[in-house]
Design an enzyme around this catalytic site. Structure first.
Site, PDB file in Angstrom:
ATOM      1  N   HIS A 188       0.827  -1.203   0.000  1.00  0.00           N
ATOM      2  CA  HIS A 188       0.000   0.000   0.000  1.00  0.00           C
ATOM      3  C   HIS A 188       0.862   1.254   0.000  1.00  0.00           C
ATOM      4  CE1 HIS A 188      -3.263  -2.780   1.041  1.00  0.00           C
ATOM      5  NE2 HIS A 188      -3.901  -1.965   0.243  1.00  0.00           N
ATOM      6  N   ARG A 295     -10.562  -6.250 -14.213  1.00  0.00           N
ATOM      7  CA  ARG A 295     -10.181  -7.542 -13.625  1.00  0.00           C
ATOM      8  C   ARG A 295     -10.963  -7.714 -12.327  1.00  0.00           C
ATOM      9  NH1 ARG A 295      -4.733  -6.069 -15.808  1.00  0.00           N
ATOM     10  NH2 ARG A 295      -3.986  -7.855 -17.005  1.00  0.00           N
ATOM     11  N   GLU A 430      -6.996 -15.795 -25.539  1.00  0.00           N
ATOM     12  CA  GLU A 430      -5.775 -15.887 -24.720  1.00  0.00           C
ATOM     13  C   GLU A 430      -4.981 -17.159 -24.982  1.00  0.00           C
ATOM     14  OE1 GLU A 430      -6.118 -14.061 -20.620  1.00  0.00           O
ATOM     15  OE2 GLU A 430      -7.998 -15.163 -20.729  1.00  0.00           O
ATOM     16  N   ASP A 454      -1.349 -13.931 -21.607  1.00  0.00           N
ATOM     17  CA  ASP A 454      -1.506 -15.385 -21.619  1.00  0.00           C
ATOM     18  C   ASP A 454      -1.285 -15.964 -23.008  1.00  0.00           C
ATOM     19  OD1 ASP A 454      -1.960 -16.394 -19.000  1.00  0.00           O
ATOM     20  OD2 ASP A 454      -3.826 -15.257 -18.960  1.00  0.00           O
TER      21      ASP A 454
HETATM   22  C1  PEP Z   1      -3.810 -11.355 -20.569  1.00  0.00           C
HETATM   23  O1  PEP Z   1      -3.645 -12.550 -20.347  1.00  0.00           O
HETATM   24  O2  PEP Z   1      -3.237 -10.720 -21.475  1.00  0.00           O
HETATM   25  C2  PEP Z   1      -4.726 -10.560 -19.725  1.00  0.00           C
HETATM   26  C3  PEP Z   1      -5.007  -9.311 -20.012  1.00  0.00           C
HETATM   27  O3  PEP Z   1      -5.221 -11.180 -18.611  1.00  0.00           O
HETATM   28  P1  PEP Z   1      -4.389 -11.329 -17.249  1.00  0.00           P
HETATM   29  O4  PEP Z   1      -3.097 -10.577 -17.418  1.00  0.00           O
HETATM   30  O5  PEP Z   1      -5.243 -10.780 -16.166  1.00  0.00           O
HETATM   31  O6  PEP Z   1      -4.204 -12.805 -17.170  1.00  0.00           O
HETATM   32 MG    MG Z   2      -5.008 -13.583 -19.008  1.00  0.00          MG
END
Ligand code: PEP
Ligand code: MG
Length: 539
Positions: A188, A295, A430, A454
């Site tokens: 924080h 998210r 992804e 991902d």
């Molecule tokens: C991704 O995988 O690009 C994405 C935006 O999701 P996260 O980073 O939350 O897995």
């Molecule tokens: Mg992702």
């Protein structure tokens, strides 16, 4: 000149004298007591007083660090009421017949150490929160308050680690920057420093020794470098950088509120990635045209049980209301792999990134999915919402997820609860599988948002969590670019839009490529938006 390298957590250049934060410490003695019950009552009274202080602090800090950040002090108050915190303290008073100050200090340090030893970076960062509340209770017990002795001259303030209370209460006019020996990127302290616009660098370790106090210093919160007794050339270079940053900021400010257009006049959308309700303020401050990735995991992480429908509804509603008529794409639960919450009791897996995560959890645990979908639909009555499913790999998964959304709609309709039945439902692309069959998926999705973080991990077989193989992670690999192009083309053939919400979207060396591919949207950290708008206007 001495140069130290730390981890920059809040950008900006600062020049001034280095001063160490002096705490007039409260000493904690191991004092024997006779009346155990009376000592437990003393501890309880101190705990209640500390809780009242935290309530007041939460209220007074809203304007300084924002509503969501100020909530931390409410969380501190809740920690004070948690039996996991209280019981070990009472146990020490009873078994060792010692004073409450000593018991709080000992049990608090042990609990903080337990957090510090955890694998999860977010949980590790909580150690300082436990330390912070224990310090507060000890202060109340001893009747002494630790004060931060500070000079009148603005300084670069150094210490082992700043507690969240200390950071939040810093006087912005007296502190040029923060530097610490320890600290975590997700702490924080780092978040507050960014919110207050104070440059900050953490993690210097023992190199940041007390004998450096009083030295002239200049630092770059972006690169994490601190120079002591800096050479004139270094000062000149960093001051030039500061001036350049100021000019650049001025130029970018002229693009605020303007539409995003390529040189050829094609419109694109620049959305923000957010991870909490307060991030919506940052999205607006960054001039986002919407939220391309909300998210929702923040609702599930760092707690002991599932967030109920009401809690979720409130958070989604707040973001939608803050964003007005701008689109807000809420990604459904993406837990698992690197994002673990104990109460999910996920199986221990050899390869969690290839295991039970994201949509796989939602499809196998329908009640969790339904609660979230109902909350999102209820909130949809208060703004311009879209739903996005993560990690979709097949048409069957997409249809099953859409079926769950339909069931949530039917339940709400049957009860006469207001919601927007036309909320667009899109997916994240992804995995290589979803990119390759994006022509099929496009028939059932309202939009595509490519999760390049991902997509890169699964295409290149490079664990995104494993720093030791980062040299093998070529984020601009031709395979990734071809999969993005394929996905975008298939989206357009089916008449839907396609964007990127992974980190690659903010890679300025690829902006020209993305414009040429015909991508319709990029969703990035709020602070990147104006820069990208400027870049796109030149492509
Ligand atoms: C991704 O995988 O690009 C994405 C935006 O999701 P996260 O980073 O939350 O897995
Ligand atoms: Mg992702």
């Amino acid at each position: 000149m001495i140069t130290l390298q730390g981890k920059g957590v809040s950008a900006g250049i600062a020049k001034g004298r280095l001063a160490f934060l002096k705490r007039t410490s409260v000493s904690v003695e191991k004092r024997s007591i006779n009346d155990v019950e009376q000592e437990i009552e003393r501890f309880d009274a101190a705990r209640r007083t500390a809780a009242e202080q935290l309530d007041q602090l939460a209220g007074s800090m809203i304007t300084k660090i924002g509503e969501e950040n100020a909530l931390l002090f409410e969380i501190h108050r809740m920690m004070l009421e948690d039996t996991d915190y209280i019981d070990p303290i009472i146990e020490i008073i009873k078994t060792e017949k010692v004073c409450a100050e000593y018991a709080v200090n000992t049990a608090g340090s042990r609990l903080a150490q337990e957090f510090a030893d955890m694998d999860d970076e977010y949980m590790r960062a909580r150690a300082v929160d436990v330390y912070d509340i224990s310090k507060r209770v000890v202060e109340v017990l001893s009747g002494e308050e630790q004060t931060l002795a500070r000079s009148d001259e603005p300084v670069i303030l150094a210490t082992d680690d700043f507690t969240p209370s200390e950071t939040a209460q810093l006087d912005r006019n007296k502190v040029l920057a923060l530097v610490s020996r320890q600290g975590a990127v997700n702490s924080h302290t780092a978040i507050f420093a960014r919110t207050m616009g104070i440059p900050a660098i953490i993690g210097f370790g023992a190199f940041l020794s007390g004998d450096l106090a009083g030295k002239e210093a200049i630092l770059d919160g972006d690169t994490g470098v601190l120079h002591l007794d800096p050479d004139p050339e270094v000062v000149e270079r960093l001051e030039a950088k500061k001036e350049e940053l100021r000019k650049e900021k001025e130029k970018l400010e002229s693009l605020r509120g303007k539409p995003t257009r390529t040189k050829g006049g094609r419109s694109m959308k620049l959305y923000a990635n957010i991870g909490s309700v307060s991030d919506a303020d940052a999205a607006l401050a960054g001039d986002a045209e919407g939220v391309g990735l909300f998210r929702s995991e923040f609702l599930y992480l760092g707690r002991n049980d599932y967030p109920d429908e009401e809690t979720q509804y409130e958070s989604y509603r707040k973001v939608l209301e803050k964003m007005g008529d701008r689109l807000v794409i809420i990604r459904t639960l993406d837990i698992g792999a690197d994002k673990q919450a104990d109460y999910f009791s996920l199986p221990k897996e050899e390869n969690p990134a290839l295991g039970m995560r994201a949509i796989r959890i939602c499809l196998t645990r329908p009640p969790i999915f339904k609660t979230q979908l109902r909350a999102i639909y209820r909130a949809s009555a208060h703004g311009n919402a879209a739903i996005m499913f993560p990690m979709i790999n097949s048409l069957d998964e997409l249809l099953r997820a859409k079926e769950a959304a339909k069931a949530a709609r039917e339940e709400l309709a049957a009860k006469g609860v207001p919601f927007n039945a036309a909320v667009p439902i899109g997916i994240m692309v992804e995995t290589p599988a979803s990119a390759v069959i994006s022509d099929v998926l496009a028939e059932e999705a309202a939009f595509f948002s490519i999760g390049t973080n991902d997509l890169t991990q699964y295409t290149l077989a490079v664990d995104r969590q494993n720093d030791s193989i980062s040299a093998f992670c070529d984020t601009r690999h031709e395979a990734i670019l071809r999969l993005i192009k394929l996905t975008c083309d298939n989206a357009h053939k089916a008449g839907i839009w396609c964007g990127i919400c992974g980190s690659l979207g903010a890679d300025l060396t690829l902006t020209q490529t993305f414009v040429e591919m015909g991508l319709d949207e990029l969703s990035v950290e709020p602070s990147r938006i104006l820069k990208l708008r400027s870049m796109i206007s030149e492509c």
